[in-house]
Design an enzyme around this catalytic site. Structure first.
Site, mmCIF file in Angstrom:
data_model
loop_
_atom_site.group_PDB
_atom_site.id
_atom_site.type_symbol
_atom_site.label_atom_id
_atom_site.label_comp_id
_atom_site.label_asym_id
_atom_site.label_seq_id
_atom_site.Cartn_x
_atom_site.Cartn_y
_atom_site.Cartn_z
ATOM 1 N N TYR A 1 0.818 -1.207 0.000
ATOM 2 C CA TYR A 1 0.000 0.000 0.000
ATOM 3 C C TYR A 1 0.856 1.263 0.000
ATOM 4 O O TYR A 1 0.460 2.291 -0.568
ATOM 5 C CB TYR A 1 -0.971 -0.005 1.180
ATOM 6 C CG TYR A 1 -2.231 -0.781 0.870
ATOM 7 C CD1 TYR A 1 -3.260 -0.204 0.128
ATOM 8 C CD2 TYR A 1 -2.388 -2.091 1.296
ATOM 9 C CE1 TYR A 1 -4.409 -0.919 -0.177
ATOM 10 C CE2 TYR A 1 -3.533 -2.809 0.997
ATOM 11 C CZ TYR A 1 -4.541 -2.217 0.257
ATOM 12 O OH TYR A 1 -5.683 -2.924 -0.049
ATOM 13 N N GLN B 1 -15.767 4.473 -6.087
ATOM 14 C CA GLN B 1 -15.150 3.255 -5.575
ATOM 15 C C GLN B 1 -13.635 3.405 -5.506
ATOM 16 O O GLN B 1 -12.965 2.577 -4.897
ATOM 17 C CB GLN B 1 -15.507 2.061 -6.466
ATOM 18 C CG GLN B 1 -16.968 1.661 -6.408
ATOM 19 C CD GLN B 1 -17.307 0.607 -7.451
ATOM 20 O OE1 GLN B 1 -17.609 0.921 -8.598
ATOM 21 N NE2 GLN B 1 -17.244 -0.649 -7.060
ATOM 22 N N ASN B 2 -13.097 4.432 -6.149
ATOM 23 C CA ASN B 2 -11.650 4.643 -6.113
ATOM 24 C C ASN B 2 -11.227 5.092 -4.720
ATOM 25 O O ASN B 2 -11.908 5.881 -4.075
ATOM 26 C CB ASN B 2 -11.233 5.697 -7.136
ATOM 27 C CG ASN B 2 -11.300 5.181 -8.557
ATOM 28 O OD1 ASN B 2 -11.635 4.027 -8.790
ATOM 29 N ND2 ASN B 2 -10.998 6.039 -9.513
ATOM 30 N N HIS C 1 -15.524 2.605 -1.006
ATOM 31 C CA HIS C 1 -14.525 1.585 -0.677
ATOM 32 C C HIS C 1 -13.414 2.133 0.209
ATOM 33 O O HIS C 1 -12.321 1.577 0.266
ATOM 34 C CB HIS C 1 -13.938 0.971 -1.951
ATOM 35 C CG HIS C 1 -14.896 0.054 -2.645
ATOM 36 N ND1 HIS C 1 -14.745 -0.363 -3.951
ATOM 37 C CD2 HIS C 1 -16.044 -0.531 -2.211
ATOM 38 C CE1 HIS C 1 -15.739 -1.158 -4.292
ATOM 39 N NE2 HIS C 1 -16.544 -1.278 -3.255
ATOM 40 N N CYS D 1 -7.972 -0.443 17.594
ATOM 41 C CA CYS D 1 -9.005 0.387 18.227
ATOM 42 C C CYS D 1 -9.825 1.188 17.219
ATOM 43 O O CYS D 1 -10.805 1.831 17.587
ATOM 44 C CB CYS D 1 -8.386 1.315 19.264
ATOM 45 S SG CYS D 1 -7.367 2.659 18.569
ATOM 46 N N GLY E 1 -16.483 4.096 -15.673
ATOM 47 C CA GLY E 1 -15.252 3.328 -15.519
ATOM 48 C C GLY E 1 -15.272 2.141 -14.582
ATOM 49 O O GLY E 1 -14.236 1.537 -14.356
ATOM 50 N N THR E 2 -16.407 1.777 -14.025
ATOM 51 C CA THR E 2 -16.416 0.659 -13.089
ATOM 52 C C THR E 2 -16.646 -0.663 -13.817
ATOM 53 O O THR E 2 -17.326 -0.713 -14.842
ATOM 54 C CB THR E 2 -17.497 0.841 -12.011
ATOM 55 O OG1 THR E 2 -17.445 -0.258 -11.096
ATOM 56 C CG2 THR E 2 -18.888 0.905 -12.618
ATOM 57 N N SER E 3 -16.101 -1.739 -13.261
ATOM 58 C CA SER E 3 -16.310 -3.066 -13.845
ATOM 59 C C SER E 3 -17.688 -3.608 -13.526
ATOM 60 O O SER E 3 -18.196 -4.490 -14.210
ATOM 61 C CB SER E 3 -15.258 -4.040 -13.308
ATOM 62 O OG SER E 3 -15.440 -4.253 -11.912
ATOM 63 N N ALA F 1 -13.076 8.061 -19.521
ATOM 64 C CA ALA F 1 -13.510 9.187 -18.703
ATOM 65 C C ALA F 1 -12.883 10.498 -19.172
ATOM 66 O O ALA F 1 -13.563 11.537 -19.261
ATOM 67 C CB ALA F 1 -13.154 8.926 -17.239
#
Length: 230
Positions: free
Chosen positions: A43, A78-79, A96, A107, A170-172, A214
């Protein structure tokens, strides 16, 4: 939405050090429990790639449209990157989660920690420690087998069901429950337009489809509505 800014989509093949890893196996609570240093390193590299990227014409078009007098344009994404915000848009919902909204894995408190800037990917990095409880700090994203943030998801659903128009960009259409939002809008009689260069699972919910990216379609749409990107 962010692919044209140079950010690999989640399911794109990994490169270099990470090419032998499946992202869907790294983005899980199990992977974090087994080796948080490995997940944090992955990440941290994704965060580095995002910071090196700039909003594209699609992001800027939405921000410009949103800024017009008398317009209400809600952005639910969702990005997990921050390119909408950096383009000047206000985001209603990160369904997301957000890559940079770090929090404690124990915590759940928000953390002021940050990813290191990496010159190149590394295999393992120890995550920061929570100043409140001493737990490990994790990315603020929603992993597989985790529930979506309820407030963001419900805000996105409400906005879609109350809209005059829903753009699905642009989403699947593969990741649930976010993938249900266009269908929920359609069930209420809201027109749904898909902007995507290729057919997707989301196409079946669309009243119209525009086979474009996009960064191509959204500026053209804004121009047609009167005026280009600020």
């Amino acid at each position: 939405m962010s692919a044209e800014s140079g950010i690999p989509t989640f399911r794109d093949a990994q490169v270099g050090l990470w090419e032998r890893f499946d992202p869907t196996e790294l983005a899980t609570p199990h992977a974090w429990a087994a080796d948080p240093a490995q997940v944090w390193a992955w990440y941290a590299w994704r965060a580095t790639l995002v910071r090196r990227s700039l909003p594209n014409a699609g992001h800027r078009a939405l921000a410009g449209w949103q800024a017009r007098p008398g317009v209400r344009l809600d952005v639910a994404t969702q990005n997990v990157d921050d390119l909408h915000e950096r383009a000047g848009a206000e985001v209603l919902a990160h369904v997301h989660g957000s890559l940079f909204a770090l929090r404690c894995s124990v915590c759940d408190r928000p953390s002021d920690a940050a990813y290191p800037e990496l010159a190149e990917p590394v295999g393992r990095l120890d995550p920061p420690t929570c100043t409140a409880c001493g737990g490990t700090v994790r990315p603020g994203v929603v992993w597989f087998d985790e529930t979506l943030p309820e407030e963001d998801f419900l805000a996105a659903v409400d906005a879609a069901q109350e809209a005059d128009l829903v753009l699905v960009v642009g989403t699947s259409g593969l990741v649930h429950p976010a993938a249900t939002i266009p269908h929920l809008a359609g069930d209420r009689g809201v027109p749904v337009v898909e902007v995507n260069p290729a057919p997707t699972v989301a196409s079946e919910a669309a009243d119209e489809v525009w086979r474009a990216t996009a960064a191509t379609a959204l500026p053209a749409l804004l121009e047609e509505l009167g005026g280009g990107i600020p």
